[in-house]
Each structure stands twice: as C-alpha cells, then as structure tokens.
Design a protein around this motif. Structure first.
Motif, short mmCIF file in Angstrom:
data_model
loop_
_atom_site.label_atom_id
_atom_site.label_comp_id
_atom_site.label_asym_id
_atom_site.label_seq_id
_atom_site.Cartn_x
_atom_site.Cartn_y
_atom_site.Cartn_z
N ILE A 129 -7.03 7.57 75.83
CA ILE A 129 -8.33 8.21 76.06
C ILE A 129 -8.91 8.73 74.74
CG2 ILE A 129 -9.44 10.23 77.13
CD1 ILE A 129 -7.65 9.70 79.58
N LEU A 164 -10.34 5.86 73.04
CA LEU A 164 -11.55 5.44 73.73
C LEU A 164 -12.73 6.32 73.33
CD1 LEU A 164 -12.55 3.49 75.98
CD2 LEU A 164 -12.07 5.29 77.62
N ARG A 181 -16.26 1.08 71.93
CA ARG A 181 -15.49 0.90 73.16
C ARG A 181 -15.94 1.85 74.25
NH1 ARG A 181 -9.69 1.95 71.20
NH2 ARG A 181 -9.24 2.35 73.37
N SER A 182 -16.52 2.98 73.86
CA SER A 182 -16.86 3.98 74.88
C SER A 182 -18.37 4.18 75.01
CB SER A 182 -16.18 5.31 74.56
OG SER A 182 -16.47 5.70 73.23
N THR A 209 -4.03 -0.91 81.08
CA THR A 209 -4.79 0.10 80.31
C THR A 209 -6.23 -0.37 80.07
OG1 THR A 209 -4.01 -0.76 78.20
CG2 THR A 209 -2.78 1.08 79.15
N GLU A 269 -9.45 1.65 81.31
CA GLU A 269 -10.59 1.98 80.44
C GLU A 269 -11.90 1.54 81.09
OE1 GLU A 269 -10.44 0.59 76.43
OE2 GLU A 269 -8.50 1.52 76.05
#
Lengths: 239, 424
Positions: free
Chosen positions: B6, B9, B15-16, B330, B334
């Motif tokens: 996290i 991320l 990625r986020s 994972t 995500e």
C-alpha cells in the motif's frame, strides 16, 4: 560456516544440461550439454560473449528456468522437478540475485528495498530491522537507509542491490553482469564488497560477466562459448 | 507485506493517482450519462402523462380513433357517473376529467372591435373543484407567471407567450370562438386573470386553460368530457399496473361495438407513445450499454497498461522468491483498491453533477420551436438507485478485469522471461 548442501548432499551440479528456445520453426540452442559443479563458498564467474548462454545458465541455477534436457540440481533440489511454489521458496530462502541494472524499486527507500525479501519470509519487524541495518553496514550504506534510489549514484545503487541479495543470508548469490553499468572505481568497490561477503559469510557467488575487472577477482572462471563450456579454470584471484 | 504494498501504491502516482483519476472520470461520466438518459426518458413519460394521456385515459371508442382532431362531438357522456364508477373500481388511481378544444381567441378593443386574434388550443380542467388533483398534476401553482389562477367561473389563464403576442393586460376580456358538441358555433367571454408557462413548447405556444364547467357550458357539453385521465396514486407510471387496469376496465365494459362506448388505454397504448417509448428505451439502453462498454474498455486498458508496465517489477519479485500467485493476488488487490476508491469518488461526483442537472436542467427550448411532442423545454437528469451502482461496472469490474487479464501474463511467461524484462 553455514549449511551449504541440500537434502541430497549436492550443492550445485549441472549434468548434460541443454536449453533450447523455440525460434520460428526451429530452435535456438542457448546451452548445449553443459556439465559443471560448484562447491560451497566458491567465487566463480561465467564469462563469454553475448549469447554464449551465461544468463540462461544463471536462470537455471536460480530456478527461474529449467533445462530442456539434462539435470540441474541446486541445494539438493532438481530444478526441473520443482513446481512454481517450491522454486519460489528455494529462491526466497537460499538464493540472492544481483542484476546489471540494479532493479531497485524506485518508490521505496533503501531500507525498504533491502527489507523486501525479509517481508516475503515473514520475519518479525525487529528481526528485519536488525538484518537490514547489518546488510547496509556491510555494503557501507548504513547512513543512506532513508534515501530513495534516485538519490544514489550507480555504485551506491548496486551496493543496495547487494545488500538486498545478502540480507536473508542466502547460500548462493547470482550476479548477472553486476558491473556493466558502473565505472571502474565503483566496479572494483562493488566486487571487493562481494569478495568480503564471500569470505566473511561463506556465501557462494556466481557471476556472469565479460568485464575484465571482475574476471581478475574470480577464483574460478568458467568460459562459455556457443552454449558450451569452453574452459573451466581455477586460479589465484586479486585480493 | 500489505502495508508495504500500500505504501508503494500511494507513493507511485502512476500506479495510484492516475489510474484512480481515470476510474473517477469514467465512473463520473457513466453515472451522469445514465442519470441524464433516465431523466429524459422519465420526463417524456411525465410530460405526456400530465398534459396528454394520463397514466390511463378513458375516451369513447370513436374519440380514441380521432383523438388528434379533438372531436368533442364524440366525447363521453355521463362523465361524472363514469368517474364515480372508476373511483370505486380502481381506487389506486386519481381521476380527472378534461375537455380539449380548439378555437380562436378574439381580443376586443374598447369599442368592442377585434384588436387581436389568435388560434388557440384549449384545455378544460377541474380548476375550481377542490377535490380534483388536476391543479397539482398540471403543476399550475408553479406554472403561474403573472396574475393569479382562476378562482371563479368565467376566468381563464393563457400561456404567457400568447399573452405577450396578443398584448393582453390583466383582467382583459377574451372571446373564445369555437364549436359546440353539436356542431353549432360557440362564443363565450372570459376574463384573463393570469398567465402560465408549462415549460412544454407544444403547450406554451398558444394554450388557454379554463375551468371544466365553463367549457362544458361554452361547448354545450353538460356532464360530458373528452377524456377521463387516471393517475396512479403513487405518482409513478407503472406499465404493468396500468395495463392490467385497462384490461380489467375494458373487460368490464365489454365490446358491444358501440362507438360511444368508453375505452381505456394506458400511456403506452396512446398517441404512438408505444413506438416512442420503445425507441427511447432501446436508444437509451444502447447508449448506456455502448457508454458503459466503452468506459469499461478504457478502464480495462488502463488496468492492462498499468500491469504491463510493471512486468519488470514482477520479474524482480519473482527473482526474490515471491510466488506468482501471490504477485497476481497483490495486483488484483491493488486494482480492487483503485477501482473501489475511484468508483466511490466518481460515483459521488457523478451523483452531484446528476443532482445538479436534475435540479437545474438544461434548457433546450431553442430546439423545440416547432415541436408538437409533449416534451419539457428543460431536460433534467434523474438520480435513481441504479445511478449509485451503474458506475461500478466500468469503475470496479473493468479495472479488475483489465488487471486480471494482463496479470495472467505472469503465468503465461516463463519466470526467466519476466526477469529478462528487468534488463530492458
């Protein structure tokens, strides 16, 4: 000295290993009937031109790939017989990797990059913290734990990669062209660190390289040509 | 491990943040689009129901056949008795009687000569009957622009546009020239006490509204009505309920072949609305489907690219001894996180925008100058329960699907191939 052998008493033993890859309608032969054995604590290198099969051989020893024919036994485990989970576990517990391009995770700090393999081993936080601090001290980066990879030089990045490879105290470290992206000074520094680790921890190092500077440090040089072992020499190395 | 992932991320915007923004945008658009289409569809039904067909409408068989001509000579007789019967038989409806008529509205000057004249469409509704819900159905209190609504016999309101065109003043007398139920000429004076605007161009162009009893008197239609409209007491049109009510009523009446027999039809069965509603339903379904599919593909692609550009990282994690299954899980975790956060925020923004469009609407009056269709000038969105969930299809499912499919590459490729990509 650590326990170096697997259940069957073999450390690394390749017997008649051949690896082919499909290419169009035919196949390309990456390794051709390679047989060799490595003993615990070796500081050895695979040398040879590009395409000679060095990386393929490292991948097989690292259980990332399996031979098309022949037998590769690593720490008593026949690589071809390992399912994906057991191969991952073998890597997780016993094998460290160092890559040409360092491959640090850029969003994580130096500490977190080195900590990652220990998270996979589900070690307790305090144990992880001590192991990471120790690994970073060994590569001379104890004061850079909070830095991000982009704040480090190429040499420092490779030292972080070394710390990540040895933090779980593996029996084998496989290093694929570890100095290819480094200048001469950093290359020597990195190789000396690995040499120290080999000496102090008894970790077996197997390199693939065509860097003369690295070759000078090797105690055993296995030369590959066209997928075959052209020579296998044991000699005195720089100290 | 989860905390570690996290952390990564949150730190890695590519990625986020960017995938989340993409999901937010896609979800918002989907929610707004869906609510808008549903609102338009509901408005078409509401406009037609309130001003034209009711949820069900009772007319004579002959009147039904020529309804566009407003043939009051074919109107229902004994309308009050029939309404009482309907109230008893179908208590889940509110019933109102109406008379439609056409005519000429003549505005005299001080000496009684014609000062202005215009053709009008008239509607006789139960304005002075306190039991009637027609004032509410026609939303007259809100539609009032000037003056007041009729409160005594002999008073009418006219559309504001007509009022301006005829240069009327409050309290002016207007003479309606029309024809009675029996075909003779009818003239009657009304006092114009106010103006209304319904927001429906077809009505606002030139409509007058008078009390039903006044119209009955003027057109010699004692106890008659052109049509009796029924509105479900829930206020919401229900195809099944109305269809069943119409069938029951028609069965009860029976078919003796009399052209003055009352016949009930529901909203769909009238004025070609079945085709319009089917077409609107099909078009909106197609639009929503296309939009959701397109958004899904966009978001799926974003998930795909997101996972593909991380093949290097996957290779590294494999090399470090993380099993493929764990990496795959994972990745999915995500995408669930991103999809969920993006969908919730996107839905919230979408609902807010749709709510705004529901309250304020978009004025399409310039496009309706010659429209005869019962459609509101201001098109509005409608926030429904489905609006809360429709965004999850592209926002959550497509994102997860994209990641799932791209992540399968981890299984298809040899571990060594993934690690080779580390060197790229």
């Amino acid at each position: 000295m650590k326990e170096h052998t697997g259940a069957n008493g073999q450390f690394i033993e390749l017997t008649g290993v051949t690896k082919t890859y499909p290419m169009g309608e035919g196949h390309i032969v990456a390794l051709d009937d390679v047989s060799l054995a490595l003993q615990p604590g070796e500081f050895s290198g695979l040398v040879g031109p590009s395409g000679s099969g060095k990386t393929t051989l490292l991948n097989i020893v690292g259980s990332l790939d399996e031979p098309t024919s022949g037998r590769a036994v690593v720490l008593g485990e026949d690589v071809a017989q390992l399912d994906e989970k057991r191969a991952a576990r073998l890597r997780n517990l016993h094998i460290g990797f160092i890559f040409q391009t360092f491959n640090l995770l850029p969003v994580y700090s130096v500490f977190e990059n080195v900590e990652f393999p220990l998270l996979l081993l589900r070690q307790p936080a305090e144990q992880r913290r001590r192991a990471v601090a120790d690994a970073l001290e060994r590569v001379g980066l104890g004061d850079r734990a909070a830095s991000r990879p982009h704040q480090l030089s190429g040499g420092q990045c490779q030292r972080v990669a070394i710390a990540r490879a040895i933090v779980k105290n593996p029996q084998i470290v496989l290093a694929d062209e570890p100095t290819a992206n480094l200048d001469a000074e950093n290359s020597h520094k990195v190789i000396r660190i690995m040499q120290d680790l080999n000496r102090d921890l008894g970790t077996t190092f197997l390199f693939s390289t065509h860097d003369e500077k690295v070759v000078g440090y090797l105690r055993r040089t296995i030369t590959l040509a066209d997928g075959r072992v052209a020579s296998d020499e044991t000699g005195s190395a720089e100290t | 491990m989860i905390r570690f992932l996290i952390k990564g991320l949150l730190r890695d915007r590519s990625r986020s943040l960017f995938p989340t923004l993409t999901v937010i945008a896609g979800t918002t658009l989907t929610v707004v689009m869906y609510s808008w289409i549903r609102g338009t569809e509901a408005d078409i039904i509401r406009a037609n129901a309130n001003f034209n067909t009711g949820h069900v409408r009772v007319m004579t068989r002959a009147y039904t056949a020529e309804v566009d001509r407003m043939p009051n000579d074919l109107a229902l007789l004994g309308a009050d008795e029939l309404t009482a019967e309907l109230e008893q038989r179908l208590p889940n409806f509110d019933w109102v009687s109406r008379i439609r008529f056409g005519g000429l509205l003549d505005i005299p000057d001080a000496s009684g000569e014609t000062r202005a004249q215009a053709p009008v469409t008239g509607l006789g509704v139960q304005l002075l009957d306190e039991r009637s819900i027609d004032r509410e159905i026609l939303n007259l209190d809100n539609a009032l622009v000037r003056g007041r609504l009729p409160s005594a016999p002999g008073e009418i309101v006219v559309s504001d546009e007509l009022y301006r065109r005829l240069e009327l003043e409050p309290g002016d007398t207007a003479t309606l020239i029309s024809s009675t139920m029996y075909g003779s000429m009818a003239t009657i004076n009304f006092a114009v006490v106010g103006t209304v605007e319904f927001g429906v161009t077809a009505l606002d162009r030139g409509a007058i509204l008078a009390d039903l009893e006044d119209v009955r008197l003027a057109l010699d239609m004692e106890d008659a009505a052109g049509e009796i409209l029924g509105f479900l007491t829930t206020g919401i049109y229900d195809e099944e309920l109305t269809s069943r009510a119409a069938d029951d009523f028609n069965d009860w009446i029976g078919s003796g072949g009399d052209e003055f027999e009352p016949v009930m039809g529901n909203l769909r069965q009238q004025s070609g609305l079945a085709t319009t509603l089917d077409l609107a339903g099909a078009v909106s379904l197609a639009l929503i489907t296309i939009f959701v599919v397109v958004m899904s593909i966009v978001l799926w692609n974003a998930g795909l690219i997101g996972a593909l550009r991380r093949y290097g990282e996957m290779g590294l994690r494999l090399a470090l001894g993380e099993p493929k299954g764990h990496i795959y899980r994972t990745l999915i975790l995500e995408s669930v996180t991103i999809g969920l956060v993006g969908s919730v925020i996107g839905t919230a923004i979408g609902i807010a925008c749709a709510w705004y469009l529901q309250e304020k609407g978009v004025n399409i009056e310039p496009f309706l100058k010659n429209a005869s269709m019962m459609i509101f000038n201001v098109m509005r969105a409608r926030v429904t329960t489905t609006s809360l969930f429709i965004g999850l299809v592209p926002g959550l499912l497509a994102t997860i699907l994209g990641t799932s499919i791209s992540g399968l590459g981890i299984y298809r490729r040899q571990s060594s191939q993934l690690t080779k990509e580390l060197e790229a």
